[in-house]
Design a protein around this motif. Sequence first.
Motif, mmCIF file in Angstrom:
data_model
loop_
_atom_site.group_PDB
_atom_site.id
_atom_site.type_symbol
_atom_site.label_atom_id
_atom_site.label_comp_id
_atom_site.label_asym_id
_atom_site.label_seq_id
_atom_site.Cartn_x
_atom_site.Cartn_y
_atom_site.Cartn_z
ATOM 1 N N ASP A 41 0.817 -1.214 0.000
ATOM 2 C CA ASP A 41 0.000 0.000 0.000
ATOM 3 C C ASP A 41 0.850 1.263 0.000
ATOM 4 N N GLU A 42 2.166 1.104 0.100
ATOM 5 C CA GLU A 42 3.080 2.253 0.144
ATOM 6 C C GLU A 42 4.125 2.239 -0.965
ATOM 7 N N MET A 43 4.386 1.079 -1.544
ATOM 8 C CA MET A 43 5.458 0.951 -2.538
ATOM 9 C C MET A 43 4.947 0.188 -3.751
ATOM 10 N N GLY A 44 5.608 0.345 -4.863
ATOM 11 C CA GLY A 44 5.274 -0.425 -6.056
ATOM 12 C C GLY A 44 4.298 0.287 -6.967
ATOM 13 N N THR A 45 4.033 -0.345 -8.092
ATOM 14 C CA THR A 45 3.206 0.275 -9.116
ATOM 15 C C THR A 45 1.737 0.354 -8.721
ATOM 16 N N LEU A 46 1.240 -0.595 -7.960
ATOM 17 C CA LEU A 46 -0.170 -0.549 -7.547
ATOM 18 C C LEU A 46 -0.461 0.664 -6.669
ATOM 19 N N ALA A 47 0.416 0.953 -5.749
ATOM 20 C CA ALA A 47 0.195 2.052 -4.812
ATOM 21 C C ALA A 47 0.457 3.402 -5.469
ATOM 22 N N ALA A 48 1.501 3.502 -6.305
ATOM 23 C CA ALA A 48 1.861 4.751 -7.000
ATOM 24 C C ALA A 48 1.938 5.937 -6.039
ATOM 25 N N CYS A 49 2.708 5.793 -4.982
ATOM 26 C CA CYS A 49 2.835 6.840 -3.963
ATOM 27 C C CYS A 49 3.932 7.836 -4.336
ATOM 28 N N PRO A 50 3.745 9.085 -3.943
ATOM 29 C CA PRO A 50 4.801 10.080 -4.175
ATOM 30 C C PRO A 50 5.989 9.814 -3.249
ATOM 31 N N PRO A 51 7.153 10.398 -3.541
ATOM 32 C CA PRO A 51 8.317 10.201 -2.664
ATOM 33 C C PRO A 51 8.085 10.818 -1.285
ATOM 34 N N CYS A 52 8.982 10.500 -0.366
ATOM 35 C CA CYS A 52 8.882 11.038 0.994
ATOM 36 C C CYS A 52 8.807 12.560 0.959
ATOM 37 N N GLY A 53 8.000 13.125 1.830
ATOM 38 C CA GLY A 53 7.890 14.577 1.926
ATOM 39 C C GLY A 53 8.913 15.142 2.897
ATOM 40 N N LEU A 54 8.844 16.431 3.141
ATOM 41 C CA LEU A 54 9.809 17.119 4.004
ATOM 42 C C LEU A 54 9.804 16.624 5.442
ATOM 43 N N GLU A 55 8.663 16.139 5.906
ATOM 44 C CA GLU A 55 8.553 15.677 7.292
ATOM 45 C C GLU A 55 8.969 14.221 7.452
ATOM 46 N N TRP A 56 9.495 13.615 6.386
ATOM 47 C CA TRP A 56 9.866 12.207 6.392
ATOM 48 C C TRP A 56 11.311 12.030 5.954
ATOM 49 N N TRP A 57 11.938 10.931 6.406
ATOM 50 C CA TRP A 57 13.299 10.582 6.010
ATOM 51 C C TRP A 57 13.224 9.291 5.211
ATOM 52 N N CYS A 92 14.481 5.892 3.841
ATOM 53 C CA CYS A 92 15.408 4.811 4.174
ATOM 54 C C CYS A 92 14.645 3.495 4.172
ATOM 55 N N THR A 93 15.356 2.419 4.408
ATOM 56 C CA THR A 93 14.708 1.121 4.586
ATOM 57 C C THR A 93 14.531 0.916 6.086
ATOM 58 N N PRO A 94 13.293 1.029 6.562
ATOM 59 C CA PRO A 94 13.064 0.918 8.010
ATOM 60 C C PRO A 94 13.369 -0.474 8.566
ATOM 61 N N VAL A 95 13.680 -0.496 9.842
ATOM 62 C CA VAL A 95 13.954 -1.739 10.563
ATOM 63 C C VAL A 95 12.643 -2.395 10.987
ATOM 64 N N PHE A 96 11.665 -1.595 11.377
ATOM 65 C CA PHE A 96 10.394 -2.107 11.884
ATOM 66 C C PHE A 96 9.343 -2.114 10.776
ATOM 67 N N TYR A 97 8.367 -3.001 10.886
ATOM 68 C CA TYR A 97 7.339 -3.159 9.861
ATOM 69 C C TYR A 97 6.293 -2.051 9.872
ATOM 70 N N GLU A 98 6.368 -1.156 10.831
ATOM 71 C CA GLU A 98 5.379 -0.080 10.914
ATOM 72 C C GLU A 98 5.467 0.852 9.703
ATOM 73 N N TYR A 99 6.683 1.104 9.223
ATOM 74 C CA TYR A 99 6.910 1.994 8.089
ATOM 75 C C TYR A 99 7.481 1.202 6.920
ATOM 76 N N CYS A 100 7.435 1.805 5.723
ATOM 77 C CA CYS A 100 7.894 1.087 4.531
ATOM 78 C C CYS A 100 9.153 1.670 3.911
ATOM 79 N N SER A 101 9.092 2.877 3.404
ATOM 80 C CA SER A 101 10.259 3.461 2.754
ATOM 81 C C SER A 101 10.619 4.831 3.320
ATOM 82 N N CYS A 102 9.877 5.284 4.279
ATOM 83 C CA CYS A 102 10.115 6.580 4.921
ATOM 84 C C CYS A 102 9.787 6.448 6.411
#
Length: 160
Positions: free
Chosen positions: A110-126, A128-138
Motif C-alpha cells: 500500500d506504500e510501494m510499487g506500481t499498484l500504490a503509486a505513492c509520491p516520494p517522501c515529503g519534508l517531514e519524512w526521512w 530509508c529502509t526501516p527496521v520495523f514493519y510499521e513503516y515502509c520506505s520513509c
Amino acid sequence: SATALFVLAAIIAMAVALGLLTRTPVSRFCAASNNRTGFLCDDRVTCISASQVCDRVSNCRNGEDEQEKICGDLPHSLPGYLIFRCSNPTYWVYADQRCNRMNDCGDCSDEMGTLAACPPCGLEWWSCTPVFYEYCSCIPRRLCRDSIQDCLSWSDEYIC
C-alpha cells in the motif's frame, strides 16, 4: 395539451412507483481531508474519509455510512473506490490508507510499487529502509537522532 401532460406525469409517477424507472445511481466519491478518498453522505455536503465507512460509528447524519447494503459483506459490498487491494489478494485496506506512510497491508504494497503509486517522501519524512514493519520506505523525521535505530543503514541516527 394540459391533459396530455397530466397523463404523461401520471405514467412517469406510476413507472417510478413500480420500479420500472430507477433513479440514476448517485456517486458518493468525494475528496476528504488531505485530498484523501472519501464517501459523500446523503446531505451532499459531508465528506467522510473512506476508513470511516463501516467502522460501526455513524459519521453521516442519516447513518448511510453504516448501512447493511454497504457494510454487509466487506469488502465486496463496498464501492470499489473505497478499497485498495494489497499484493496478497486476501488482504485489503481502505483507499485513504494507501500512501499514508504506514504499512497497513503488512507487506508495504500500500506504500510501494506500481499498484500504490505513492509520491516520494515529503519534508517531514526521512527516506530509508526501516527496521520495523510499521513503516515502509520513509520514517517520520521526529524519529531521527533519537538514539533508536529506525533505518537499516542507521542513517536516521547519523545523517538525518
